[in-house]
Design a protein around this motif. Sequence first.
Motif, PDB file in Angstrom:
ATOM      1  N   TYR A 152      20.249 -77.340  -7.537  1.00  0.00           N
ATOM      2  CA  TYR A 152      18.843 -77.423  -7.123  1.00  0.00           C
ATOM      3  C   TYR A 152      18.496 -76.213  -6.257  1.00  0.00           C
ATOM      4  O   TYR A 152      17.489 -75.531  -6.485  1.00  0.00           O
ATOM      5  CB  TYR A 152      18.637 -78.724  -6.350  1.00  0.00           C
ATOM      6  N   PRO A 167      14.134 -82.768  -9.459  1.00  0.00           N
ATOM      7  CA  PRO A 167      14.875 -81.671 -10.097  1.00  0.00           C
ATOM      8  C   PRO A 167      14.331 -81.393 -11.488  1.00  0.00           C
ATOM      9  O   PRO A 167      13.928 -82.318 -12.209  1.00  0.00           O
ATOM     10  CB  PRO A 167      16.306 -82.206 -10.168  1.00  0.00           C
ATOM     11  N   MET A 171      20.691 -86.098 -11.679  1.00  0.00           N
ATOM     12  CA  MET A 171      20.455 -84.894 -12.477  1.00  0.00           C
ATOM     13  C   MET A 171      21.229 -84.903 -13.793  1.00  0.00           C
ATOM     14  O   MET A 171      20.749 -84.405 -14.815  1.00  0.00           O
ATOM     15  CB  MET A 171      20.807 -83.643 -11.659  1.00  0.00           C
TER      16      MET A 171
END
Length: 296
Positions: free
Chosen positions: A18, A127, A218
């Motif tokens: 990130y 994200p 993620m």
Amino acid sequence: MRFLLAPDLSAPTGGNRYDRELLDRAPLSHVVVGDLQTSLAGLADGSTALLDGLVATEQPDVLAAHAGRLRLVLLVHLLRADDQPAGSLLAEEVRALRLVDAVVVTSRSSRVRVLEVAGVGAVVAEPGTSPAPTSAALGAHRLLCVGTVGERKGQRVVAEAVAALGPPWSLHCAGTVAEGLSLPGTTLLGPLHGDALQAEWDRADLHVLLSSAEPYGMAVAEGLRRGVPSLVADAGELPELVGDAGIVVPRRPADVAETLQQWASDASLRYRLRSAARTRSLPTWDETARIVEGVL
């Protein structure tokens, strides 16, 4: 001047990914933090400091010393309070959240959590994902988990289910190993990048993430981008993220084993989940960076 104060970002973690994506897109200078007091003291008055929670939330006294002359924005990937074995709240973290000028979190569930523990609002910047080829896997029995191997991510729960089911079931874990696993059917691959990781996605019939706490997920999003559904726990943002492109299951080996058998025996279920995964709308990293820049 704007700065991102964060640890060394070379480790293959979701938080580091990130931060790296932000640095690629936003006008930020990366300050690798060894000592937070020294790093903040080196910034000119009026500067904006985007602080990765890993380097800042345990040091509220240092933040307080610079709060008057710097604009401090805290980027919370995961509350430390939720990463403790007993889930205990950390007074330092709550104080840090209240000291800064703004807070950025990576999911709506994290925004709710920050409000619960500290009584402060936060901006959500989920994200992003990058374009990726659709996985070629169309089977049922090969499972993939991407993430640090440890108690929080729940690989052991899946590994015990796989061991109970026996062949042809297999679990492949890509990520740094914080907790060893030695159970039949489970393979620890270590950290993977680039083509090696893509090859695992191409072979994965189902992604699994049985986390006890997960601010976003993620790896789930990366799987959806490739048309790979996920089996997830009811934790944090995971049920919302996976939606109709996955299955939510209790974090118990027996329940996981039963659900996997249903997945393997129902071709229409697999087709439906894969179709939903391929068509899921997900944010891009450019969109994420624009939201964060708006806060800075």
